[in-house]
Motif scaffolding. Structure first.
Motif, PDB file in Angstrom:
ATOM      1  N   ARG A  69      34.285  41.549  35.229  1.00  0.00           N
ATOM      2  CA  ARG A  69      34.015  41.387  33.832  1.00  0.00           C
ATOM      3  C   ARG A  69      35.145  40.959  32.847  1.00  0.00           C
ATOM      4  O   ARG A  69      34.950  40.066  32.065  1.00  0.00           O
ATOM      5  N   VAL A  70      36.268  41.445  33.209  1.00  0.00           N
ATOM      6  CA  VAL A  70      37.393  41.227  32.594  1.00  0.00           C
ATOM      7  C   VAL A  70      38.023  39.737  32.807  1.00  0.00           C
ATOM      8  O   VAL A  70      38.093  39.098  32.012  1.00  0.00           O
ATOM      9  N   ARG A  71      37.888  39.409  34.298  1.00  0.00           N
ATOM     10  CA  ARG A  71      38.131  37.937  34.541  1.00  0.00           C
ATOM     11  C   ARG A  71      37.074  37.040  34.044  1.00  0.00           C
ATOM     12  O   ARG A  71      37.675  36.026  33.498  1.00  0.00           O
ATOM     13  N   SER A  72      36.040  37.366  33.799  1.00  0.00           N
ATOM     14  CA  SER A  72      35.056  36.561  33.370  1.00  0.00           C
ATOM     15  C   SER A  72      35.231  36.421  31.642  1.00  0.00           C
ATOM     16  O   SER A  72      35.051  35.129  31.147  1.00  0.00           O
ATOM     17  N   ARG A 122      41.597  43.263  21.601  1.00  0.00           N
ATOM     18  CA  ARG A 122      40.379  43.824  20.904  1.00  0.00           C
ATOM     19  C   ARG A 122      39.205  43.272  21.774  1.00  0.00           C
ATOM     20  O   ARG A 122      38.271  44.123  21.794  1.00  0.00           O
ATOM     21  N   SER A 123      39.171  42.096  22.393  1.00  0.00           N
ATOM     22  CA  SER A 123      38.126  41.573  23.152  1.00  0.00           C
ATOM     23  C   SER A 123      37.995  42.546  24.516  1.00  0.00           C
ATOM     24  O   SER A 123      36.874  42.963  24.631  1.00  0.00           O
ATOM     25  N   ARG A 159      35.283  47.303  40.842  1.00  0.00           N
ATOM     26  CA  ARG A 159      35.176  45.984  41.207  1.00  0.00           C
ATOM     27  C   ARG A 159      34.385  45.212  39.949  1.00  0.00           C
ATOM     28  O   ARG A 159      34.773  44.117  39.564  1.00  0.00           O
ATOM     29  N   ARG A 160      33.165  45.785  39.607  1.00  0.00           N
ATOM     30  CA  ARG A 160      32.508  45.346  38.645  1.00  0.00           C
ATOM     31  C   ARG A 160      33.182  44.788  37.112  1.00  0.00           C
ATOM     32  O   ARG A 160      33.174  43.909  36.729  1.00  0.00           O
ATOM     33  N   ASP A 161      34.010  45.998  36.686  1.00  0.00           N
ATOM     34  CA  ASP A 161      34.715  46.067  35.556  1.00  0.00           C
ATOM     35  C   ASP A 161      35.826  44.694  35.801  1.00  0.00           C
ATOM     36  O   ASP A 161      36.214  44.116  34.596  1.00  0.00           O
ATOM     37  N   VAL A 162      36.521  44.669  37.022  1.00  0.00           N
ATOM     38  CA  VAL A 162      37.676  43.800  37.048  1.00  0.00           C
ATOM     39  C   VAL A 162      36.933  42.307  37.045  1.00  0.00           C
ATOM     40  O   VAL A 162      37.475  41.410  36.323  1.00  0.00           O
TER      41      VAL A 162
END
Length: 362
Positions: free
Chosen positions: A42-45, A5-6, A37-40
């Motif tokens: 964002r997911v890690r953050s 969900r997140s 790269r930006r989305d990767v």
């Protein structure tokens, strides 16, 4: 459910699937490498900040819907490698960013083909020593990629070779060079054995066994001087599909080694249903084995060695880096050893200068 969900709230256009346990697959579509790269990040953050734990990430590019299966295999392999390589660092570190940039560069369409055409792939060899007398008895051939003056770790390019299908011709080239080199060194070390890493995709290829036979016959090499290595996790997860290949290889008198033992899913129980002739204990169990705080590792290795010997399997302790580790491994009666304590992987010319003429570990 909370993770899915997140992530979906963060990236609404990205499909999220739970593969089991704590593993998730994100199907990211469209955009360019900068967006990716930006989305990767964002997911890690999201995992580190909102959800409160870190995530190991493996990425793979696919160009067609039919390639998704191979992409999942490559991403899974890269995710596993990330736990032991550059993703071990924090997302903010230079090591992490450098590693991610390398993967993204290698994943560009046609990039691997360019590197192959420019002879950027090369072979190194790490010696193996017999415990009984300290003599050099073999070497492990290791594929390396040198791009723009930098050595790229195999954990970054091997999954890409697999997902692209290039692992088949590259693996065949590696095997032929290994056989040719082995023939040369046998003149000085009559019992020399060359260990060659194989991708499970090579072993699933219907022409693999025949190509191995043709190469060995072409160089008139006794097959007993070749050992093919496959990681433990692949022995477990693909065992049924690989058994036919294993049997055909053993009919040629080629031995098989289970590499990275102890890092897979079944460890000791895996030995009861595998055709391995050699078990190579992973560095993670060798590290600091001489310290009292690592009594479990010492007991584990001792049990593995005793069990293997009882069923005719020899044991190689790889990743030996300190004298104390060597002494402990010797006391546990491993059959052979390799690691930085003796030598890092070197070019074939250096290997010959250092180990073939004077095979002594000192």
């Amino acid at each position: 459910a909370a993770v899915s969900r997140s992530v979906h709230e963060l990236l609404p256009d990205t499909a999220v699937y739970r593969m089991g346990g704590d593993e998730f697959v994100l199907l990211w579509q469209g955009g360019d490498e900068r967006e990716f790269r930006r989305d990767v990040e964002r997911v890690r953050s999201l995992f580190a900040g909102t959800l409160g734990f870190t995530a190991s990430v493996g990425c793979a590019w696919v160009r067609r819907e039919d390639d998704i299966g191979e992409g999942l295999i490559a991403a899974d392999a890269r995710m596993f490698a990330s736990k032991r390589d550059f993703y071990r660092s924090s997302p903010q570190s230079g090591r992490y960013r450098s590693g991610l940039d390398d993967v993204l560069d290698l994943a560009r369409p046609g990039r691997l083909e360019e590197l192959l055409a420019s002879d950027s792939f090369t072979l190194y060899c790490q010696p193996q020593f017999r415990v009984a007398d300290g003599a050099v008895v073999g070497g492990e051939i290791l594929l390396r990629l040198i791009s723009e003056g930098k050595v790229i770790p195999p954990t970054q390019f091997i999954p890409l070779l697999e997902s692209s299908g290039l692992i088949i011709p590259v693996g065949k080239w590696v095997l032929e060079q290994s056989v040719r080199q082995c023939c040369k060194w046998l003149a000085c070390v009559p019992d020399f054995v060359m260990n060659v890493n194989c991708s499970y995709l090579q072993m699933l290829d219907e022409d693999f066994v025949q190509s191995v036979k043709e190469i060995i016959n072409r160089y008139r090499l006794d097959p007993s001087h070749i050992v093919l290595e496959l990681t433990e996790s692949r022995f477990v997860t693909d065992q049924d599909r690989l058994n036919d290949t294993f049997m055909r290889l053993r009919s040629l008198n080629i031995r098989l080694a289970m590499d990275d033992f102890g890092t897979g899913y079944s460890s000791l129980s895996c030995l009861s249903c595998t055709p391995a002739d050699i078990v190579k204990i992973d560095r993670e169990f060798i590290r600091g084995i001489c310290d009292q705080s690592h009594s479990f590792n010492r007991s584990f290795i001792g049990s593995v060695i005793n069990l293997c010997h009882s069923v005719g399997i020899s044991v190689c302790a790889e990743g030996v880096e300190e004298k104390g580790e060597l002494e402990t491994v010797l006391s546990l009666e491993a059959d052979s050893v390799q690691g930085f304590y003796f030598s890092k992987p070197v070019t074939p010319d250096e290997f010959e200068k250092q180990h073939i003429k004077h095979p002594d570990i000192g």
